[in-house]
Scaffold this motif. Structure first.
Motif, PDB file in Angstrom:
ATOM      1  N   GLN A  35       0.858  -1.278  -0.053  1.00 32.79           N
ATOM      2  CA  GLN A  35       0.106   0.029  -0.039  1.00 32.79           C
ATOM      3  C   GLN A  35       0.825   1.335  -0.064  1.00 32.79           C
ATOM      4  O   GLN A  35       0.728   2.217  -0.646  1.00 32.79           O
ATOM      5  CB  GLN A  35      -0.955  -0.131   1.137  1.00 32.79           C
ATOM      6  CG  GLN A  35      -2.069   1.124   1.128  1.00 32.79           C
ATOM      7  CD  GLN A  35      -2.939   0.912  -0.050  1.00 32.79           C
ATOM      8  OE1 GLN A  35      -3.496  -0.298  -0.123  1.00 32.79           O
ATOM      9  NE2 GLN A  35      -3.258   1.840  -0.792  1.00 32.79           N
ATOM     10  N   GLU A  48       2.031   2.022  -3.503  1.00 30.07           N
ATOM     11  CA  GLU A  48       0.793   2.885  -4.387  1.00 30.07           C
ATOM     12  C   GLU A  48       0.787   4.192  -3.762  1.00 30.07           C
ATOM     13  O   GLU A  48       0.801   5.122  -4.545  1.00 30.07           O
ATOM     14  CB  GLU A  48      -0.565   2.210  -3.966  1.00 30.07           C
ATOM     15  CG  GLU A  48      -1.588   2.686  -4.972  1.00 30.07           C
ATOM     16  CD  GLU A  48      -2.842   2.146  -4.684  1.00 30.07           C
ATOM     17  OE1 GLU A  48      -3.035   1.162  -4.131  1.00 30.07           O
ATOM     18  OE2 GLU A  48      -3.880   2.770  -5.164  1.00 30.07           O
ATOM     19  N   ASN A  49       0.746   4.580  -2.594  1.00 30.00           N
ATOM     20  CA  ASN A  49       0.474   5.838  -2.004  1.00 30.00           C
ATOM     21  C   ASN A  49       1.840   6.627  -2.239  1.00 30.00           C
ATOM     22  O   ASN A  49       1.703   7.876  -2.376  1.00 30.00           O
ATOM     23  CB  ASN A  49       0.507   5.669  -0.459  1.00 30.00           C
ATOM     24  CG  ASN A  49      -0.722   5.180   0.062  1.00 30.00           C
ATOM     25  OD1 ASN A  49      -1.540   4.969  -0.589  1.00 30.00           O
ATOM     26  ND2 ASN A  49      -0.878   4.712   0.952  1.00 30.00           N
ATOM     27  N   ASP A  96      -5.208  -5.527  -5.235  1.00 31.22           N
ATOM     28  CA  ASP A  96      -5.568  -4.244  -5.276  1.00 31.22           C
ATOM     29  C   ASP A  96      -7.018  -4.336  -6.368  1.00 31.22           C
ATOM     30  O   ASP A  96      -6.510  -4.611  -7.412  1.00 31.22           O
ATOM     31  CB  ASP A  96      -4.675  -3.296  -5.565  1.00 31.22           C
ATOM     32  CG  ASP A  96      -5.428  -1.743  -5.758  1.00 31.22           C
ATOM     33  OD1 ASP A  96      -6.153  -1.579  -4.744  1.00 31.22           O
ATOM     34  OD2 ASP A  96      -5.207  -1.016  -6.876  1.00 31.22           O
ATOM     35  N   VAL A 131      -7.337  -4.941   0.772  1.00 32.77           N
ATOM     36  CA  VAL A 131      -7.573  -3.610   0.815  1.00 32.77           C
ATOM     37  C   VAL A 131      -8.303  -3.115   1.834  1.00 32.77           C
ATOM     38  O   VAL A 131      -8.062  -1.815   2.312  1.00 32.77           O
ATOM     39  CB  VAL A 131      -7.886  -3.413  -0.694  1.00 32.77           C
ATOM     40  CG1 VAL A 131      -9.463  -3.814  -0.678  1.00 32.77           C
ATOM     41  CG2 VAL A 131      -8.039  -2.014  -1.030  1.00 32.77           C
ATOM     42  N   ALA A 135      -5.636  -2.605   4.789  1.00 26.99           N
ATOM     43  CA  ALA A 135      -4.898  -1.286   4.368  1.00 26.99           C
ATOM     44  C   ALA A 135      -5.532  -0.246   4.822  1.00 26.99           C
ATOM     45  O   ALA A 135      -5.145   0.576   5.420  1.00 26.99           O
ATOM     46  CB  ALA A 135      -4.653  -1.368   3.019  1.00 26.99           C
TER      47      ALA A 135
END
Ligand SMILES: [Fe+2]
Length: 344
Positions: free
Chosen positions: A93, A96-97, A119, A324, A327
Motif C-alpha cells: 500500500q 501505491e501511496n 488491489d 485492501v 490496508a
C-alpha cells in the motif's frame, strides 16, 4: 535504458549503438526486466533463473533492506525499475501511496489470484501468503484451537509474548480485527491482550518461540514461515521451534488472518511488456511451487501444494477480509496501539 547501467556516461550516439548491440545478441533477444526487491537476491535468484530459462528474458535484481520506493521516486522517469517485490500489505500500500505504481490488469492474474489478495485497481498483486498464528508451548498449553478474540481472556494473564504492536505484521492483524469488530471493540480487546502480556513487547517473531522455551510465556503471535525456517534451516534455533507447536487461530466469525508477499508494476517501467510477463509468471505454477518450498509461504494459486512442514500446522482457512480493507484500517490500528499503551 541499458545505458543507465553503463559504468561511465555514454554520449547519446554511443548509447544507441550499445543498445543496438545489446538488443541484437541472440541470448538477449527476448530483452530484460529489472526487479527491485526487498527479498535477498540469493533467495530469489533461483526463481528468476527459472523464468529466464522459460522465457529467455534476462532478470536484473537490485535488492535492499529499505528505501526502494524512495529510490524509485528519486530516479523518476529514468528509473530502470520495472517491478518491485515486497512483503506485507502495508508496504504494498505504501508503494501505491508513493505514486510509483501503475495499474496492472490481466486475465491470467484475475484467474490465479483471488480478488481479496489484490488491489481492485491492480496497483498491487499478492503472490504468496503468510498467516499470523499462535506459537504455543508443547508442555504447558493443552488446547489445540484458539480464536484471536480469546487472547484477551484473563486466563492468559502473564502468559503471552509478542513483538511491538506497531510492527507491520501486528498492525495488519489489529486492522483486520477492526474490520471484524469495529474500533471500540478492538480497543477493548487490545487493552485486554496487553493486560495478559508476560513482558513488554520486544524482539521479533522467532523470539516468541525462544521465550516460550525459556518459560517466560506460554503462547505468542508469529508468522507461519518463521517456525519452519527455525525447524528446517537453522540448527541453532531448532530447539526454539521444538518447544512450541503452531496453532492456526481464527476470528470467531471468520478464518485465520493472512498477509501477503506481493508485487507492483512501476509507473515508469522501461520494460512494461516483460514486467507483465514476469508478474503473470510469478502467479503461475512453476513460481508458486518454488515460492512455497523456498520461502515456506502459502501459494496463492489454487492447487499448488504447501510445503509439508507448513501443511503440518493443519489446514489453513484464510479469513475472507480483503487485504485492501485491512490496508484502510492500518492508521486506525496504529492509533489504538498508542492509545492503549500497548508497547509501554
Ligand atoms: Fe518476516
Amino acid at each position: 535504458m541499458v545505458c543507465l547501467h553503463a559504468l561511465a556516461p555514454l554520449p547519446t550516439a554511443l548509447c544507441a549503438a550499445a543498445v543496438l548491440a545489446f538488443g541484437s545478441s541472440a541470448a538477449t533477444a527476448a530483452g530484460e526486466v529489472n526487479v527491485y526487491s526487498y527479498r535477498e537476491a540469493k533467495l530469489i535468484a533461483p526463481l528468476f533463473d527459472a523464468f529466464t530459462k522459460e522465457t529467455g528474458i534476462k532478470v536484473n535484481i537490485v535488492s535492499a533492506g529499505s528505501g526502494l520506493e524512495q529510490r524509485i521516486k528519486t530516479e523518476g522517469a529514468n528509473s530502470p525499475a520495472d517491478i518491485l517485490l515486497t512483503v506485507d500489505i502495508a508496504r504494498l500500500q505504501d508503494a501505491e501511496n508513493a505514486g510509483i505504481t501503475a495499474p496492472f490488469q490481466s486475465a491470467a492474474i484475475d484467474k490465479a489470484v483471488p480478488a481479496q489478495y489484490r488491489d481492485p485497481n491492480g496497483h498491487w498483486i499478492g503472490i504468496s501468503m503468510r498467516a499470523r498464528v499462535i506459537y504455543a508451548s508443547k508442555e504447558r498449553v493443552q488446547q489445540d484451537a484458539i480464536t484471536y478474540e480469546e487472547l484477551a481472556d484473563p486466563k492468559w494473564k502473564g502468559k503471552i509474548c509478542i513483538r511491538s504492536g506497531q510492527h507491520a505484521y501486528n498492525n495488519a492483524l489489529f486492522a483486520a480485527y477492526i474490520v471484524h469488530h469495529g474500533e471500540e471493540a478492538t480497543e477493548k480487546w487490545l487493552a485486554g491482550v496487553k493486560a495478559n502480556l508476560a513482558q513488554k513487547p520486544s524482539g521479533g517473531d522467532r523470539e516468541v518461540a525462544r521465550d516460550i522455551l525459556a518459560g517466560k510465556c506460554d503462547i505468542g503471535l508469529a508468522n507461519t514461515y518463521y517456525w519452519a525456517l527455525m525447524h528446517e534451516r537453522d540448527p541453532s534455533k531448532r530447539p526454539w521451534a521444538d518447544a512450541t507447536r503452531v496453532i492456526l487461530p481464527t476470528f470467531k466469525d471468520g478464518g485465520t488472518h493472512v498477509n501477503l508477499s506481493g508485487v507492483v508494476l512501476i509507473k515508469t517501467a522501461p520494460n512494461k511488456e516483460n514486467a507483465g510477463k514476469l508478474i503473470e509468471w510469478l502467479a503461475g505454477e512453476t513460481a508458486q511451487h518454488l515460492y512455497a518450498d523456498t520461502n515456506f509461504e502459502y501459494p496463492i494459486l489454487a492447487g499448488v501444494k504447501v510445503n509439508p512442514t507448513i501443511a503440518g500446522y493443519g489446514t489453513l482457512k484464510p479469513d475472507a477480509t480483503p487485504l485492501v480493507d485491512i490496508a484502510r484500517k492500518k492508521k486506525a490500528a496504529a492509533n489504538l496501539v498508542d492509545k492503549v499503551g500497548f508497547d509501554n
